[in-house]
Design a protein around this motif. Sequence first.
Motif, short mmCIF file in Angstrom:
data_model
loop_
_atom_site.label_atom_id
_atom_site.label_comp_id
_atom_site.label_asym_id
_atom_site.label_seq_id
_atom_site.Cartn_x
_atom_site.Cartn_y
_atom_site.Cartn_z
N ASN A 333 1.60 -11.17 20.48
CA ASN A 333 1.36 -10.61 19.16
C ASN A 333 0.90 -9.16 19.28
N SER A 334 1.38 -8.31 18.37
CA SER A 334 0.96 -6.91 18.32
C SER A 334 0.62 -6.54 16.88
N THR A 335 -0.38 -5.64 16.72
CA THR A 335 -0.80 -5.21 15.40
C THR A 335 -0.24 -3.82 15.10
N TYR A 336 0.32 -3.65 13.90
CA TYR A 336 0.89 -2.38 13.46
C TYR A 336 0.30 -2.01 12.10
N THR A 337 0.12 -0.71 11.87
CA THR A 337 -0.42 -0.24 10.60
C THR A 337 0.68 0.46 9.80
N TYR A 338 0.81 0.07 8.54
CA TYR A 338 1.84 0.62 7.66
C TYR A 338 1.19 1.30 6.46
N TYR A 339 1.79 2.43 6.05
CA TYR A 339 1.36 3.17 4.87
C TYR A 339 2.49 3.05 3.84
N LEU A 340 2.19 2.43 2.73
CA LEU A 340 3.22 2.07 1.76
C LEU A 340 2.95 2.73 0.41
N ILE A 341 4.04 3.14 -0.24
CA ILE A 341 3.99 3.59 -1.63
C ILE A 341 4.82 2.60 -2.43
N ILE A 351 8.51 -1.80 -2.89
CA ILE A 351 8.13 -0.77 -1.93
C ILE A 351 9.10 0.40 -2.05
N ASP A 352 8.59 1.54 -2.56
CA ASP A 352 9.45 2.71 -2.73
C ASP A 352 9.60 3.51 -1.44
N GLU A 353 8.57 3.49 -0.60
CA GLU A 353 8.63 4.30 0.62
C GLU A 353 7.66 3.75 1.65
N ILE A 354 8.10 3.76 2.91
CA ILE A 354 7.24 3.42 4.04
C ILE A 354 6.98 4.69 4.83
N LYS A 355 5.74 5.09 4.93
CA LYS A 355 5.36 6.29 5.65
C LYS A 355 4.76 5.94 7.01
N GLN A 356 4.90 6.88 7.94
CA GLN A 356 4.41 6.65 9.30
C GLN A 356 3.18 7.53 9.54
#
Length: 359
Positions: A333-341, A351-356
Amino acid sequence: MKGLKNFFNKKSRNVSSKKNVKPKKEKLTREIAFSREKVRKIISLTVFSIICLSLLFNIIFFSKYQSIKNSVQASESHIEDELNQVEEGDVGYSDSVIPFTEDFLTAYYNIPRENEKRDQRLETLNNYFVSGFDTTTLETIEDFKGDRKINSLRYIETEQLGNNKMNVHFDVSYEITEIEIVEEEVEKEVKDDKDKDKKKKVTEVVEKEKPKTIKDSVEIVVPVVTNGQGYAVADNPSLTSRDLTANIKDQNDSIEGEDVSTTERENIKSFLNEFFTSYGTSDEKLPFMANVEKGLTGKILSSATIQDVAVNNEGDYQIIADVVYQNEETSFNSTYTYYLIASKEKNSYFIDEIKQGGF
């Protein structure tokens, strides 16, 4: 009587003559006075117009002159900067110095065991150094039995020194294997001198090669010069040491908008579980939940947690979510962080946009 008559006749002629001339003179005088006044006004207006036009042209000329002057000064400043860069050695520099230095370091660090191949290595290194450099002073390895091999190269930076000189920094991982000659006692059977049919055991001291390998990683600095067309190593490389990591405090990502209610937060979390499930496998539901061309493959959602969420005046949601994915073929298992609009449509979200890395 006759003289009196002549007097009156003369008087009458004079009066008649004056009557005939005087009206004409008055009429001529009025016309001339009117014309002079009109001409005076025209001339005054013309002179005033010329003065105004002259002032206007002067203003336009000064503005144009100032603009041209500023442009010339800017050009001179730009040319001066370019000349300064040339003096500092930027001319001739490009990213091509990186593969040149890589090739040099490969030849520099790889030292073979055989003397003949070592001589060939020095001949190769001669092609990299400036003319007249004595490559025989690079190492003292006459008594060294073994070899040195490069394992990896990692480019760090190029430091400009001016006068077409630069220091190229690389991180180098290598290993050295040295052959040590050790003496060991061994037993072997030999014929007995007294009884040839018998054998006896004797102990002998023999020399054996014992390889010893060490691994190391260093930051090496290669001084390089250029003539604008190619490169050459100017002198012996040097070693340096520094820590590229820094103690930087965590900068919490702030999102714009107002906090959402507890109920809406739970609704968003439920939506995110559905979305990241589809996103991890790129199933057919994904296009209806997000504006993405393609999702992931082979990622099974373990959990999705909301770090923060807010909604702005336009109704757009900013969401920071931590997502745990498991590889479908393993238990890793790995943890990832997502920034969503995201936006809200009736009772659902999109979800209009996924930002990194942040908003």
